[in-house]
Every structure is written in C-alpha cells, then in structure tokens.
Enzyme design. Structure first.
Site, short mmCIF file in Angstrom:
data_model
loop_
_atom_site.label_atom_id
_atom_site.label_comp_id
_atom_site.label_asym_id
_atom_site.label_seq_id
_atom_site.Cartn_x
_atom_site.Cartn_y
_atom_site.Cartn_z
N CYS A 138 1.03 -1.35 0.09
CA CYS A 138 -0.02 -0.08 -0.22
C CYS A 138 0.91 1.27 0.02
O CYS A 138 1.22 1.69 0.92
CB CYS A 138 -1.07 0.05 1.18
N CYS A 141 -0.35 3.98 1.98
CA CYS A 141 -0.30 3.90 3.54
C CYS A 141 1.26 4.04 3.81
O CYS A 141 1.45 4.88 4.95
CB CYS A 141 -0.61 2.45 4.01
N ASP A 142 2.17 3.68 3.18
CA ASP A 142 3.57 3.58 3.64
C ASP A 142 4.43 4.36 2.68
O ASP A 142 5.69 4.60 3.07
CB ASP A 142 3.99 2.09 3.62
#
Ligand code: NDP
Length: 317
Positions: A138, A141-142
């Site tokens: 992701c 997200c990261d």
C-alpha cells in the site's frame, strides 16, 4: 441452542462501499442491520488517495473521507456497526449461525456478504521477512516513509501504475518491475506513469528475492534481485522500499464448501441478482465481481443485496 444468542434480520459482513450501501438500504427498510466491519474497516478505499470517478464529488474526494461519509450515512439510519470480523458461519440452515472473533454468536435471517478482496503477495520468503520493514502492498499507507528514497513497484495493472505515480511524487526514483513488456493498466494511467521523469521501467522481469540488512533491533530493505524472463539475466537493484501491486484475491475463505465460487474464490451470484446458491444469502461488491471492481458498482450491488434481502424476508412472512 442458547436463548442468549442474538437474533438479527440482516447480518452484513464487510464495510466497503457494498457493505455500507447495503446497510443504508437495509436500515431504511427497517431490517435493523448488524454490520461486522472486518479487519479493514472501510475496505480498500481507505488505502487509496483521490477518488475521481464516484458520482457526486465533482472535485474528487480522498478515499478514507468518502468511506467515513458513507459510514455516517449508514449510522444515520441506525445500522449497528461493530468492530471485529465474522470468523465462522454455518449456512446449512436458516437462521444462519455466525460467530464473531470475540466469540459472540449471532443467528441471522439473511446474510449480505461484502467481504471484498485483499492484496495479493508474490510469495517470496524475503517478502514476508521484510513485510513492514520496507515491504508493503500500500503506497498510500507507507509511501511517506520513502520520501527522497528509491523504491520499486511490482505489477503492470492500474494499481501498480497508480501506486508508482503516487510514489514518484515523494520518492527520488521509482522502478516499476513488470513481468511482460507492456502494461495492463489503462491507457490514461500508462500515459501518466510513463511520462514521469523519475520512473524507470524494468520490463520482462520478476523479483527473485528482496535483500535487506539488520539495523539495530530493526530491519531494512536494501535491494531486489530481478530476473529477466527473456534473457535469464539476473541483476540487483538497490532500493529502500518494495511495493507489491499484483492484484487482489477475494476474501471468501469462510464460505468455502458452503457457497458456489469460481476457481479464484469469487462468489457466484445469479444473473441480474446478488443471490448466492443459498436462499437468504446475498453477495455484493468485489467478493462477487472480478470484472468491474469499482466503488460505484460495489455500492450498486450493495443496494441490490439489501433490496433482495428485504424481498426475501417479505416472501418468508
Ligand atoms: P490487475 O489484475 O489488473 O493487474 C495485476 C498486475 O500484476 C498485472 O500486470 C499482472 O501481470 C501482474 N501480476 C500478477 N501476478 C503476478 C505475479 N505473481 N508476479 C508478477 N506480476 C504479477 O490488478 P490491479 O490491482 O492492478 O487492478 C484490479 C482492477 O482494479 C482492475 O480492473 C483495474 O482497472 C482496477 N483499478 C482501477 C483503478 C482506477 O481506476 N483508479 C486503480 C486501481 C485498480 P500481467 O499483466 O502479466 O498479467
């Protein structure tokens, strides 16, 4: 059977656009739906950035914000939204008996399955070893952790193109490793990706292993070994982050042996319907749709599932 088991008219499993739309319709039809949100409340849209193609948002909207708004809409009509997931279900007779991860048991007159799909992994031992330490599925997200660093994205579909384009805004350099020499992604996405100056395509290649190092009590990715599938050439690319974007698999494990599904695990529904092969059990969204897989189509099928559950209950009465 204990009298203390909770009895519900409509149990909704999953909380993406399909689950929440089913909840809005079922709640407005007085079915008092109970929803178990699952491991990823809000579903896949909570890990995307901008959603530009959901009608009603002319300027686009962030995925997590959109899901929060749909959730609020479901709550407005008193959907009972719960943390946790359904870990077991017996669909052999009605009412259907479900068990949540906190041990709670529920008897449901109807079930709407909206468990969606999850990211696929390559299956390399090093991918597991460095998961959370430089390996991710992701980017939104990261990606932030790879500001001004070098990353690689594996895959050639829309997800890979989207993730790589997103990372290119943050990172110094993005390698896109794809097993063929043309992308599967839509033409518009390809165009956007391929014109980015800090994106380099690694065509006809598959990752063989991710390399890394121990950093104190932690670990970090240092590179990826790729093999050119045409020439057999092996090379090491130095990277700090490794993003897997090779598609998704349906979250249908607990229904195996109980509901008809295809070889990939997608639930099979009747034509023009969300009805599964078990009367009273309906499936909506990505769990039964491997073709469109859009938030708006998931929402549409969630609506269908709630209407069909309502009609099913009316017919029983
Ligand atoms: P796809 O199935 O479309 O693409 C998966 C990609 O990963 C393919 O390029 C495939 O290669 C590659 N791949 C699969 N398995 C492996 C493996 N084991 N090793 C190496 N490579 C592998 O999945 P996506 O998640 O990209 O997209 C799913 C759906 O969601 C699509 O319909 C897409 O259009 C949609 N989507 C739409 C977006 C948008 O409109 N904003 C954003 C993201 C997704 P190969 O091509 O050789 O098969």
């Amino acid at each position: 059977m204990s009298d203390s088991i909770e009895k519900v008219k409509c149990l909704i499993i999953g909380s993406g656009p399909a689950g929440y739309t089913a909840a809005i319709y079922a709640a407005r039809a007085d079915l008092h739906p109970v929803m178990y949100q699952g491991m990823q409340p809000g579903g896949q849209l909570t890990i995307t950035t901008e959603v530009e193609n959901f009608p009603g948002y002319p300027k686009g909207i962030q995925g997590p914000q959109m899901m929060e708004e749909i959730k609020q809409q479901a709550e407005r009509f008193n959907t009972d939204i719960r943390w946790g997931e359904i870990v077991e279900i017996d669909l052999s007779k009605r009412p259907f008996k479900a068990k949540a991860d906190d041990g709670k048991e529920i008897l449901a007159e109807t079930v709407i399955i909206a468990t969606g799909a999850s990211a696929k992994w390559l299956g390399l031992p090093s991918e597991q070893e460095y998961n959370g330490y430089g390996v991710s599925a992701c980017a939104t997200c990261d990606g932030y952790f790879y500001k001004d660093k070098v990353v690689a994205v594996v895959g050639g579909g829309d997800t890979a193109a989207e993730e790589a384009s997103y990372l290119a805004k943050l990172s110094k350099k993005v390698y896109v490793i794809h097993r063929r020499n043309e992308l599967r992604a839509s033409k518009a996405m390809q165009k956007r990706l391929l014109k980015l100056p800090n994106v380099e395509m690694v065509w006809d290649s598959i990752p063989k292993e991710i390399t890394g190092k121990q950093e104190g009590f932690s670990k970090a990715v240092t590179g990826v070994i790729v093999e050119n599938v045409k020439t057999g050439e092996i090379k090491n690319i130095e990277i700090d982050g490794f993003f897997v974007a090779i598609g998704h698999q349906p979250n249908s494990n607990i229904f195996k042996g109980q509901l008809e599904m295809d070889d990939a695990g997608y639930l099979i529904t009747a034509p023009d319907s969300t009805a599964t092969n078990v009367p009273g059990v309906f499936a909506a969204g990505d769990i039964q749709d491997k073709i469109y897989r859009q938030a708006v189509t998931a929402a549409g099928s969630g609506c269908m599932a709630a209407l069909e559950a309502e009609r099913f209950l009316a017919d029983q009465d």
